[in-house]
Design a protein around this motif. Structure first.
Motif, PDB file in Angstrom:
ATOM      1  N   GLY A  11     -14.076   1.627  -3.529  1.00  0.00           N
ATOM      2  CA  GLY A  11     -13.152   2.753  -3.482  1.00  0.00           C
ATOM      3  C   GLY A  11     -13.804   4.068  -3.087  1.00  0.00           C
ATOM      4  N   GLY A  12     -15.045   4.009  -2.580  1.00  0.00           N
ATOM      5  CA  GLY A  12     -15.749   5.233  -2.209  1.00  0.00           C
ATOM      6  C   GLY A  12     -16.163   6.015  -3.442  1.00  0.00           C
ATOM      7  N   ARG A  61      -4.861  -4.128   4.294  1.00  0.00           N
ATOM      8  CA  ARG A  61      -5.792  -4.141   3.169  1.00  0.00           C
ATOM      9  C   ARG A  61      -5.639  -5.404   2.312  1.00  0.00           C
ATOM     10  NH1 ARG A  61      -4.290   0.752   2.073  1.00  0.00           N
ATOM     11  NH2 ARG A  61      -5.529   2.080   3.398  1.00  0.00           N
ATOM     12  N   TRP A  62      -4.391  -5.761   2.077  1.00  0.00           N
ATOM     13  CA  TRP A  62      -4.147  -6.938   1.238  1.00  0.00           C
ATOM     14  C   TRP A  62      -4.713  -8.194   1.880  1.00  0.00           C
ATOM     15  CZ3 TRP A  62      -3.669  -9.407  -2.978  1.00  0.00           C
ATOM     16  CH2 TRP A  62      -3.095 -10.667  -3.020  1.00  0.00           C
ATOM     17  N   ILE A 102      -6.120   3.122  -1.933  1.00  0.00           N
ATOM     18  CA  ILE A 102      -5.315   2.544  -3.024  1.00  0.00           C
ATOM     19  C   ILE A 102      -6.138   2.461  -4.313  1.00  0.00           C
ATOM     20  CG2 ILE A 102      -3.713   1.233  -1.583  1.00  0.00           C
ATOM     21  CD1 ILE A 102      -5.526  -1.252  -2.261  1.00  0.00           C
ATOM     22  N   ARG A 103      -7.249   3.203  -4.333  1.00  0.00           N
ATOM     23  CA  ARG A 103      -8.152   3.181  -5.488  1.00  0.00           C
ATOM     24  C   ARG A 103      -7.427   3.371  -6.813  1.00  0.00           C
ATOM     25  NH1 ARG A 103     -12.001   7.332  -4.014  1.00  0.00           N
ATOM     26  NH2 ARG A 103     -10.424   8.779  -4.717  1.00  0.00           N
ATOM     27  N   LEU A 104      -6.557   4.364  -6.849  1.00  0.00           N
ATOM     28  CA  LEU A 104      -5.859   4.697  -8.090  1.00  0.00           C
ATOM     29  C   LEU A 104      -5.079   3.494  -8.614  1.00  0.00           C
ATOM     30  CD1 LEU A 104      -5.251   7.022 -10.040  1.00  0.00           C
ATOM     31  CD2 LEU A 104      -3.189   7.462  -8.715  1.00  0.00           C
ATOM     32  N   TRP A 105      -4.391   2.789  -7.709  1.00  0.00           N
ATOM     33  CA  TRP A 105      -3.573   1.645  -8.133  1.00  0.00           C
ATOM     34  C   TRP A 105      -4.431   0.492  -8.609  1.00  0.00           C
ATOM     35  CZ3 TRP A 105       0.917   3.259  -9.147  1.00  0.00           C
ATOM     36  CH2 TRP A 105       1.465   4.292  -8.389  1.00  0.00           C
ATOM     37  N   SER A 129     -15.886   2.257   1.321  1.00  0.00           N
ATOM     38  CA  SER A 129     -14.647   2.866   0.869  1.00  0.00           C
ATOM     39  C   SER A 129     -13.418   2.269   1.555  1.00  0.00           C
ATOM     40  CB  SER A 129     -14.694   4.375   1.087  1.00  0.00           C
ATOM     41  OG  SER A 129     -15.098   4.630   2.415  1.00  0.00           O
ATOM     42  N   ALA A 130     -13.509   0.972   1.890  1.00  0.00           N
ATOM     43  CA  ALA A 130     -12.377   0.336   2.569  1.00  0.00           C
ATOM     44  C   ALA A 130     -11.100   0.400   1.730  1.00  0.00           C
ATOM     45  CB  ALA A 130     -12.719  -1.116   2.895  1.00  0.00           C
TER      46      ALA A 130
END
Lengths: 270, 304
Positions: A96-97, A178-179, B17-20, B12-13
């Motif tokens: 997530g960076g 993404r999924w 949607i990190r939060l979810w 960081s791909a």
């Protein structure tokens, strides 16, 4: 200093063997005595399987069966829920960076490991009692999901950290969303980590006594609480047989996890 | 593909949607553990209900009971109440001794395993980790079975003629010690193993070239390098030992109470004093947080 080997220290092998002896001796002794033919736990009179039969058909068999059903169903559900939550969290944390709350997020995810078990037990009990949540099967399940999350998270995140980012980047370059990049590229490579995480969570749930004992309410037992209750009256031979069965089951699971964890660990690493 | 080359670049791909992805874990742990732990603090200031539960009247009674003895009716001049302080001090000592024992046995073991050839290493490591996967309750019960007064250990020693009368280990501090050591030994071995495995043995060889002896090399070169692993191992043993319940309860008997048993007694046992149990839990948690705080600070310093 010719012939100096910085790896070898005299006596370290002896200590290692002592260490293994201490770890295994009690388990082996109980396993051996579980085959004892005698009602007494002191004298070894002959080899028999009577206490194993007793576990399945004896006076306490119904109690053990109910406890085993609770233990295994809770462990499977808690481990599945924890693994799903932990997999999502690992992808968010590792892929997530960088973001501002990252250390805080990590602290929250590992909180169930950091807080002493007895404190978690107290916290969960008074929380359920404050919100009026009835103690029983469901309260045990919820508590188990919570403390299983970090145990599932650690192997999954470790595996993910070892996988190059180029895999999902290549997938996205080829117009996978993404999924799909996760489902068809990342997840298969992560699979051994996810599976180890699941097994670890499963064993941790099956193992738990302290938290379960606090939140189980009256009448609902898991294998550890049933064994603890029985042992309070003294160690009986049928408990040793039951313990040996659980012991063998744990060894089976750890062997499985070891073999799976070893498979294809180097292939995708940078 | 720059991301893979550096090894430690942050990918960081999934950043959008990190939060979810993180939300489920935050919600579950936040709601069912963080809030409940904060609730313990609140409960520790409440008034006890007879036989469990609380009355929502704020008071310092729980902490007062921990520290002071005010006599049977609570109107005597307060004197220091040593009962609970003793239990906490005993717990700290027991956990400290268990940590030292685990280190004395665990370090050589981890060292030995980490210096084997790769194939043997994984087998040794497997042998050390198996007991960790075995149910802690079963391990503790097994230890109780082994060391009890007419148990296999005493029978064996009597048969060999090493002792004349059975050793009375069960229900002593030594039994608790043995139980703690046995419960958490793998936690000491694994982080030290990881540190020794990364250790560059050329450093030891350089020391030997400069005429340092084996143990001087260990003390002056190896130990400072693998110190983070040792500290991690010590924390992983000390923290759970401090709040342990099974080992003191099953092996220690009534005289060797530790914090874990004290807290359990308030919620599950006869005492039924929830605010006092909550206060004891808060004191235990504070001690653990102090240990973790110093650990985190030490780690931050190493990185600078």
């Amino acid at each position: 200093m010719r012939g100096f080997d910085p790896r070898n220290y005299t006596g370290f092998l002896t200590v290692t063997l002592v260490c293994l002896f201490i770890l295994y001796a009690p388990l082996i002794v109980v396993a051996v005595y579980s085959f004892n033919d005698s009602v007494s736990i002191t004298r070894f009179t002959g080899v028999s399987l009577r206490w194993y039969a007793d576990v399945f058909t004896g006076l306490e068999a119904a109690k053990f069966r109910a406890a085993a059903a609770n233990s295994f169903s809770i462990a499977i559900m808690a481990a599945m829920a924890a693994t799903a939550i932990a997999t999502a969290a690992a992808v968010g944390m590792v892929r997530g960076g960088n973001f501002r709350g990252k250390p805080a997020s990590f602290a929250l995810i590992s909180m169930p490991i950091m807080v002493p078990e007895i404190v978690t037990a107290v916290a969960t009990l008074i929380f359920f009692s404050t919100i009026g949540f009835a103690l029983g099967y469901l309260s045990i399940l919820v508590a188990h999901i919570v403390f299983c999350i970090p145990f599932a998270y650690l192997p999954i995140a470790a595996r993910l950290q070892g996988i190059e980012a180029s895999f999902e980047e290549a997938a996205q370059d080829l117009y996978a969303n993404r999924w799909r990049a996760f489902r068809y590229v990342l997840a298969p490579i992560m699979a051994p980590g996810i599976f180890s995480g699941f097994l670890l969570a499963f064993i941790i749930s099956l193992d738990d006594f302290i938290i379960t004992n606090f939140v189980k309410g009256a009448g609902v037992e898991t294998l550890p609480t049933a064994i603890f209750g029985a042992v309070k009256q003294g160690i009986k031979p049928n408990i040793m047989a039951l313990s040996t069965l659980l012991l063998l089951f744990s060894i089976l699971i750890v062997t499985l996890s070891y073999l799976i964890g070893r498979s294809g660990n180097e292939k995708y690493q940078n | 593909m720059a991301a893979g080359i550096g090894g430690r670049t942050v990918s960081s791909a999934f950043a959008p949607i990190r939060l979810w992805l993180l939300l489920p874990s935050w919600v579950v742990i936040g709601f069912f553990l963080l809030i409940p732990v904060l609730l313990i603090l609140v409960y520790s200031f409440l008034t006890k209900e007879f036989r469990g539960g609380v009355i929502w009247d704020f008071t310092l009674a729980a902490y007062d009971q921990f520290l002071f003895d005010r006599g049977l009716f609570g109107d005597d001049p307060p004197t220091i109440q040593w009962t609970y302080i003793t239990i906490f001090v005993r717990s700290i000592l027991q956990a400290a001794v268990a940590t030292v024992l685990c280190l004395l046995i665990g370090f050589p073991t981890a060292w030995y395993i980490a210096t084997r050839a790769a194939r043997m290493r994984s087998i040794w490591l497997f042998l050390v980790t198996v007991p960790y996967w075995v149910n802690l309750l079963i391990r503790t019960v097994s230890m109780k079975f082994l060391i009890r007064e007419n148990g296999p250990l005493n029978e064996f020693l009597l048969a060999l003629g090493i002792i004349d009368s059975p050793l009375e280990i069960i229900n002593t501090d030594i039994a608790v010690q043995l139980g703690l050591f046995y419960s958490y030994l793998p936690f000491m071995v694994l982080p030290i193993y990881a540190a020794v495995e990364r250790y560059n043995f050329a450093l030891s060889e350089a020391g030997a070239d400069l005429y340092a002896g084996r143990w001087t090399i260990m003390r002056e070169i190896v130990l400072p390098v693998v110190k983070p692993g040792i500290i991690a191992g010590c924390i992983l043993v000390f923290v759970p030992s401090l709040g342990a319940f099974l080992a003191p309860d099953l092996l220690g008997g009534a005289k060797n109470f530790m914090i874990g048993s004290l807290i359990e007694e308030q919620f599950k046992g006869q005492a039924g004093n929830w605010p006092f149990g909550a206060a004891s839990s808060m004191i235990l948690l504070s001690m653990v947080l102090v240990v973790l705080f110093f650990y985190a600070r030490g780690q931050a310093r190493e990185q600078v």
